[in-house]
Design an enzyme around this catalytic site. Structure first.
Site, PDB file in Angstrom:
ATOM      1  N   HIS A   1       0.816  -1.212   0.000  1.00  0.00           N
ATOM      2  CA  HIS A   1       0.000   0.000   0.000  1.00  0.00           C
ATOM      3  C   HIS A   1       0.855   1.270   0.000  1.00  0.00           C
ATOM      4  O   HIS A   1       2.049   1.222   0.193  1.00  0.00           O
ATOM      5  CB  HIS A   1      -1.045  -0.016   1.131  1.00  0.00           C
ATOM      6  CG  HIS A   1      -0.509   0.084   2.531  1.00  0.00           C
ATOM      7  ND1 HIS A   1      -1.325   0.322   3.610  1.00  0.00           N
ATOM      8  CD2 HIS A   1       0.738  -0.035   3.032  1.00  0.00           C
ATOM      9  CE1 HIS A   1      -0.596   0.357   4.697  1.00  0.00           C
ATOM     10  NE2 HIS A   1       0.638   0.146   4.397  1.00  0.00           N
ATOM     11  N   GLU A   2       0.191   2.372  -0.299  1.00  0.00           N
ATOM     12  CA  GLU A   2       0.853   3.688  -0.361  1.00  0.00           C
ATOM     13  C   GLU A   2       2.023   3.682  -1.354  1.00  0.00           C
ATOM     14  O   GLU A   2       3.097   4.238  -1.095  1.00  0.00           O
ATOM     15  CB  GLU A   2       1.310   4.087   1.047  1.00  0.00           C
ATOM     16  CG  GLU A   2       1.615   5.554   1.234  1.00  0.00           C
ATOM     17  CD  GLU A   2       0.410   6.437   0.958  1.00  0.00           C
ATOM     18  OE1 GLU A   2       0.541   7.361   0.155  1.00  0.00           O
ATOM     19  OE2 GLU A   2      -0.675   6.180   1.523  1.00  0.00           O
TER      20      GLU A   2
END
Lengths: 610, 610
Positions: free
Chosen positions: A457-458
């Site tokens: 993620h991110e």
């Protein structure tokens, strides 16, 4: 094991955080006020988070047809967090904040990441509100951001779509003006959004009165078509429930519907959702389409969103770090208490001797020291980056600009390095526990599962690597890399004078040269396809070099604070640094080899040959 | 993706398995009979195992107070496996076997490991029965082993104890003669056992009529004391239910009680248990104590048990390999079908171009090729070792002895290398899937969880490394290492003549020299404490060198079979070999550095400094 001595050392002995109070914004602060914040967060994490970390893993969020159900412990924890004032800690006094430096905020939030990473401490909400404080109108700040800071509302970031994943240029959520008077809405130009957003953390729950979604969408041109690429993207506030200009709920539900909860490998304390915007499940004024208020100018949505990327990525890096630290402490505790086997003496093993505790075995020590060097090193890096954020925000112009550019270069490392190596630390923590580590009776398997998210993620590992080698080391004529090299060389110069660090300093100098020459070699043909084919090995080598620098600088500070090495922790820091230089830094040559030769073994293999 | 072409190539093109039928024992066999076995196993795995792999993960074994409940699918799968004749495939015709070479047996079992590793294909049962066929009496073979081969009974290995883990010298389960006539029992000298055994796989279930535990225990001396160390250990058959000399159940339950099921991170298709022997829950003839029949001579239990270690460790290595392969195939399939982003061309990205499938991205290809090189390389290694087992059992004296010694050296690698690198492959398979890989809607997260066990059971990574550097490379004056070096050099000589492999051959020659010199340097002081402090990095470097050799040898065979490279798979094998030489083999220098300097950074750090 307590995190506090390590944190205190890094903050005060190493980074001199105390001196931030020489700046106007932080003038009311002192070591005492910083410590008070750390004390509070440490206590809340211990009392409201840590005891329930397994609970939130086993009682996964579920949807009962109307509401998403989370354990009571999560409600209690988030209430306690909001009550602490941490959501608005960094804000101005006048909006109810405490003008806390980000360095201290990041350090304080580390306690929550270690105690129960997925219960969440409000990073998304704070990031959401911070963005609005910069790019929103006064009304948007008052109605949305301030209610997020108080904990009454929570926030999300809605970027990905099911068909596009990391490829934001392919966003197809549409936003069209809502009526002829759409520009007259006091909350901002009013649009109707239609589309699906995937991987939305905290996208649906009952923890707060309202959920404020920040949504990337495209405004069609006059021909009704969406502009290709990321240029066409705009940013909208889409509340789950409609609010008036005082922030009161109007009783009308906005057209945002939960389409599904993702069932994850770990990180189960938070919902992760697929949300449908504007499918007509909850029509507003009889019409399908989620009501959204434009933030900033049209087509500048990504720029606004990227404003908060640095802090979000430092947040992910810190989460990965603290999961690693939690595993390190758990396995250290186990190793100190578990009797098994006997130490090897000069003559081999003596079966009649009493059993040793496993911390007496060299290989167990190796696994513990590796964890220590990964996790404490990563924590130092995250705090260093946090300190750069403060410099960027409150430093004098030249220093602020330097901090900005250093952050550009270091952020991909701050995000990616702990997500890879503190995950490895979690695997070692399992290994130290032996068979017990593979059971759910011990916490380490959960840390490992939770931590696996952080490379995804991110911005995935691959995205971070492309960002680093394809953009960050090139931008502004390579000045970011030069600035970093200057700081590394300054550390090398100081360490060269210290007998027990001189060899490390020498090794770091060579590593830095190697990274520099590999960067040039990667781009020697000017072909992105050739340079970036090995962006991930490049990032791995770059990251290890940065961490070696961080450890050398930390070791210098440790010796400065305790020249006679009378404190056990000093030997620990020197040992972890030594581990990093002897066991880890030599790995970079293998990674850089494929970078500097622009090796296309992978890129050139035909699909049918896999 | 089908495993079959890879397996066929390795078996027939590379290892020449067909020619095993030139040996008397395998004279009735041919490529056709081998293929029939592979076909059958492939079909059963596809029909009875693969569809239920998630079922056995979510429907974890549980104890209802009387019985351990497993999903019906597990019962069906094990019945189908037993019906295939695979449990006795390697046995003599006269005991109902098919005299199948172990090489083919191992290859055929790979299908089950890939389809659902934890449902189990009978490795423990076969290992248990094989041991009895070598060390048991005729009655023990008839009553226990043969009923295991038929699938009527199943088998376990009971080594570890809760307080001792890997440290078998600390076993405290006691075995005392059962009555004055204890030596007269037709099933073998009869003892009563008391003690607790931990980590017992398949220790309790209702899949078979009976469970045959092979248990390590100590017979007290005349003073009532246990002999310290592993010398005191004897081996016993302890059936869950008592049987008569015809193998019929007598209706009497033996004094073996389930004390608990371990709740694991993965590998949930099999129970893993804590068993209490002789606590009196099921007294036999009114007396507490589990009835056990001695196997072999007293105090020679470990020697008997080690007889089956090589095959058990090849089994674990193959399981790790096939979990990796399952993830590779899943992520390859995903990458070929998932559109996202655009390829980088000379000029960068073109947002108006149609989306590519992610297999067109260089970094995704890197992650796929890494998996291919880890998993296909590991499979080749396991089959090579299996072929050595056949040589050891059926070769002429000198060749058999050479195979025995090579197996001693290679077994720690065959066990440890896939457990580390095919786990890494599973992590890459998750990464290729992005966010989807982190959900339980895709199979890859389960493969990763399942695979984490393999570095722990059947001798941890640390144990394998001590075995390799502390025993195997030293035994018989280092002749095992010399034999291996001779084989590696033979491959180097052949590859040096082939233009596209000559550089690899050169690199392998240097790696082999480096491993050799590091081995000497590690032992230069003769101090086990100094040599073994870095046994794991040594094993990692040794393993990578062995895999580089395997890949070079496989690449030679691929070119020999398809000199014009007209088959896509040939380029695939050359590409995977090239990947291994360019991206992986260079890592060994960093690992060996600490070995050859006998680095004591970890071993010397004081406990209080962690």
């Amino acid at each position: 094991m307590s995190l506090r001595p390590t944190l205190d050392f890094l903050l005060y002995q190493w980074l001199g955080a105390e001196s931030l109070n020489q700046r106007a914004r932080f003038a009311d602060h002192s070591r005492e006020t910083f410590d008070a914040v750390l004390d509070t967060c440490e206590r809340i994490a211990r009392e409201k988070y840590a005891p329930f970390n397994r609970t939130v893993d086993t009682q996964e969020p579920h949807f009962d047809g109307e509401k998403v159900i989370l354990p009571q412990a999560t409600h209690d924890a988030q209430k306690a967090y909001a009550a602490s004032g941490m959501l608005s800690a960094a804000q101005d006094y006048e909006v109810g904040g405490m003008q806390l430096p980000y360095t201290v905020e990041a350090a304080a939030n580390a306690f929550f990441a270690m105690a129960s990473v997925s219960m969440g401490s409000g990073l998304l909400t704070v990031g959401n509100a911070n963005l609005l404080m910069v790019h929103g109108t006064e009304a948007q700040k008052d109605v949305f951001a301030k209610n997020e800071f108080s904990g009454r509302f929570s926030g999300t970031m809605c970027l990905s779509e099911p068909q596009a994943g990391s490829s934001l240029s392919d966003v197809v959520t549409r936003a069209v003006p809502d009526g002829a008077d759409f520009e007259a809405d006091p909350l901002g130009p009013r649009y109707r959004l239609k589309g699906n957003k995937m991987w939305i953390s905290a996208g649906e729950h009952e923890l707060t009165d309202n959920i404020i979604h920040l949504v990337l969408a495209k405004i069609p041109g006059p021909d009704g078509k969406l502009i290709p690429g990321t240029r066409g993207i705009s940013l909208f506030i889409v509340p789950k429930k409609m609010v008036d200009t005082e922030g009161r709920l109007t009783g009308v539900r906005n057209d945002v519907a939960l389409a599904g909860l993702n069932h994850k490998l770990g990180w189960r304390g938070t919902t992760n959702t697929l949300l449908n915007f504007g499918e007509g499940k909850y029509p507003v004024n009889g019409e399908a389409g989620a009501v959204g208020y434009l933030v900033g100018k049209p087509h500048e949505g990504l720029r606004c969103m990227f404003h908060m990327m640095n802090e979000a990525r430092i947040g992910v890096g810190t989460a990965a770090t603290m999961l690693g630290m939690a595993g390190y402490y758990a396995s250290l505790d186990y190793a100190k208490n578990r009797p098994q086997g006997r130490p090897i003496t000069g003559a081999g093993k003596d079966a009649s001797a009493p059993q040793s505790r496993i911390i007496e075995h060299a290989d167990v020590k190796r696994m513990l020291l590796a964890q220590k060097s990964y996790c404490e090193g990563a924590l130092a890096l995250e705090l260093y980056c946090a300190r750069l954020v403060d410099e960027h925000h409150t430093g004098e112009a030249a220093a602020a600009d330097e901090a900005r550019l250093l952050l550009e270069v270091l952020t991909p490392i701050a995000k990616s390095w702990p997500s890879e190596w503190c995950l490895e630390a979690n695997s070692l923590a399992i290994q130290v526990h032996g068979g017990y580590g593979y059971t759910r009776d011990f916490p380490v398997e959960q840390y490992w599962r939770d931590n696996r998210l952080n490379m995804i993620h991110e911005g995935t590992h691959g995205i971070q690597a492309m960002d680093l080698l394809g953009r960050k080391v090139l931008m502004e004529g390579g000045r970011g890399l030069e600035l970093l090299a200057a700081r590394i060389n300054a550390t090398i110069d100081r360490a060269s004078q210290v007998p027990e660090l001189a060899a490390h300093a020498n090794a770091l100098g060579k590593a830095l040269q190697h990274v520099g020459s590999a960067t040039k070699a990667a781009w020697a043909t000017g072909q992105p396809g050739e340079a970036l084919a090995n962006a991930v090995p490049y990032m791995q080598a770059f990251g290890h070099t940065v961490l070696a620098w961080i450890w050398l600088d930390v070791a210098l500070a440790a010796l400065q604070a305790d020249a006679t090495k009378s404190i056990a922790a000093t030997a620990g820091k020197l040992g972890a640094a030594r581990y990093f230089y002897h066991y880890e830094l030599p790995k970079i040559d293998a990674w850089l080899k494929v970078v500097e030769t622009r090796d296309l073994t992978c890129a050139d293999l035909a699909e049918e040959s896999f």
